[in-house]
Motif scaffolding. Sequence first.
Motif, short mmCIF file in Angstrom:
data_model
loop_
_atom_site.label_atom_id
_atom_site.label_comp_id
_atom_site.label_asym_id
_atom_site.label_seq_id
_atom_site.Cartn_x
_atom_site.Cartn_y
_atom_site.Cartn_z
N SER A 109 -1.54 -4.08 0.90
CA SER A 109 -1.18 -4.19 2.31
C SER A 109 -1.51 -2.85 2.96
O SER A 109 -2.21 -2.02 2.36
N VAL A 110 -1.02 -2.62 4.16
CA VAL A 110 -1.41 -1.41 4.89
C VAL A 110 -1.15 -0.15 4.06
O VAL A 110 -1.99 0.74 3.96
N GLY A 111 0.05 -0.06 3.45
CA GLY A 111 0.39 1.14 2.70
C GLY A 111 -0.54 1.42 1.54
O GLY A 111 -0.79 2.59 1.20
N ASP A 142 13.39 0.51 1.17
CA ASP A 142 13.38 0.33 2.62
C ASP A 142 12.21 -0.49 3.15
O ASP A 142 12.21 -0.83 4.34
N ASP A 143 11.26 -0.79 2.30
CA ASP A 143 10.16 -1.65 2.72
C ASP A 143 10.39 -3.07 2.21
O ASP A 143 9.45 -3.83 2.02
N PRO A 155 -11.11 4.10 10.71
CA PRO A 155 -10.42 5.05 11.57
C PRO A 155 -8.97 4.69 11.91
O PRO A 155 -8.22 5.54 12.37
N ASN A 156 -8.56 3.42 11.69
CA ASN A 156 -7.26 2.97 12.16
C ASN A 156 -6.30 2.79 10.98
O ASN A 156 -6.50 1.92 10.13
N LEU A 157 -5.25 3.60 10.94
CA LEU A 157 -4.28 3.55 9.85
C LEU A 157 -3.65 2.18 9.72
O LEU A 157 -3.45 1.68 8.61
N PHE A 158 -3.30 1.54 10.84
CA PHE A 158 -2.57 0.28 10.82
C PHE A 158 -3.48 -0.94 10.77
O PHE A 158 -3.01 -2.06 10.64
N ASN A 196 -0.89 4.97 -5.76
CA ASN A 196 -1.45 6.15 -5.09
C ASN A 196 -0.42 6.88 -4.23
O ASN A 196 -0.55 8.09 -4.01
N LEU A 197 0.61 6.18 -3.75
CA LEU A 197 1.63 6.82 -2.94
C LEU A 197 2.82 7.31 -3.76
O LEU A 197 3.76 7.89 -3.22
N ASP A 198 2.78 7.06 -5.05
CA ASP A 198 3.87 7.49 -5.93
C ASP A 198 3.32 8.46 -6.96
O ASP A 198 2.77 8.06 -7.99
N LYS A 199 3.47 9.74 -6.69
CA LYS A 199 2.89 10.75 -7.58
C LYS A 199 3.69 10.93 -8.87
O LYS A 199 3.22 11.57 -9.81
#
Length: 462
Positions: free
Chosen positions: A109-111, A300-301, A120-123, A161-164
């Motif tokens: 998903s987006v995250g 929280d997500d 160019p667009n994060l969302f 990738n977001l969890d180091k």
Amino acid sequence: MIKTVKTLLVYGFGILSILSFKGGSDKEKEKIEEEFKVPIIKPNGSEQYLNSSSDFIFDQNELRTFELKLTEKDLEKIDNDPTAEQYVEGMLIFEGDTISPVGIRYKGSVGAWVGCVDGPNLFEPSGKKTCTKLSIKVKINWKGRDERFYAVKKLQFHAQNLDKSHLRERLGYWLFKSMGVETSRSVHARLVINGEFSGLYALTEQIDGAFTDYHFDDKDGNLYKEVWPLYMNGKPMSPQTLISALKTNEDENPSTDIISAFADKISNAETVDLPNIISEYMDINKVISLAVVDRTIRHDDGFLHWYCEESGCASHNFYWYEEPNNKKVNLIPWDLDNSFENIIRNANPVTPIADEWGKMSNNCEPFPYEAFGLYQWSASCDKLTGGWVMHKQLYSELKEKFIQGPFAASNVNALLATWSEQIRPVVKEAQDKNTWDQLSVQQWESKLYELVDQLEFARNKN
């Protein structure tokens, strides 16, 4: 916090390793690539993957290697547009068996795409793959295949990738399960693509019919993805919307009678009657345990975060399973990679939930929150969630059971020590590959200690 990434990972020799090709001119290599076709391999029935259960691949004591092979043309195709989530054909090699063909695609998903595609667009993520690894789905039941792979139909390799720390997802699912909540099994896996080490992934169980067959005694019920029984206004969700969210029984003239009856009763109930109605359709200890774990690890997500857009507000990352004979409904949490990060402070500008458990904000109207000013709606304003919140004493008792039991430092720290030593060689292997977005062992250890601090803070928070 969010980096603009302009580095494009270029794969090396790729499919040539499939054929053990060594040396040769560019023309010879092009010819081999042109001639390579993903083979059709018919199993003879003796294969281990046909005769062993899913417990083998989700064994917490093992870190196993999975290998994917596909043509360089198809690898380039999915690398050029990962967010399309388009399947290509390939091969899966595991423990001496080759399953071919299978479907292979990137997923997320987006995250999952943040900093990993060059649009160019994060969302509204788009563009080419820029990260060393992305989450991958492997479809075993490709083109009508009947055989399962260790009793599952799909494999999901989450890139983390977001969890180091590389441990949040696995730990979160383990904690839910330790409190009796049916949820995905998750272990670590080492993945090789076209002969090249890709990285360390979380192998996390797909929530589908194979999942419900394994986790529930009352089988063959309806499984719904990310659709809530009630609209924001408290009216029951329409059967058509429920059916559109089905992940099982889609082609069998499905009925939504169980969850629709549940929604009707909740919708029409007086507040005082909500606990009894909920207990009729749900295991109340299980759903309050789910809430306890969810709030302690700050998922929280998840299902308590009602994100708002112009069309309204909706919650996120959950499934419902109906038990067809018991007439019970079960809420299943999903997508835990952002858990734990908002415990000490709101580290993520998108996911934080404003309210403590049971609290309501802004007179139950949507409101902006945190740095991005994204609108959310208080979960307790939902009539069903509000009914759960009424079990205050049970919530306190189960939270104490959780803190003193599965979540106790002695238990969790022992798990983290075991798992971190299990994955350490693969973290080191990723470091040695020397790609821009992989942590050194020292950096990874620092994130592990940070996670331990977050857990200790959560234990001591009132």
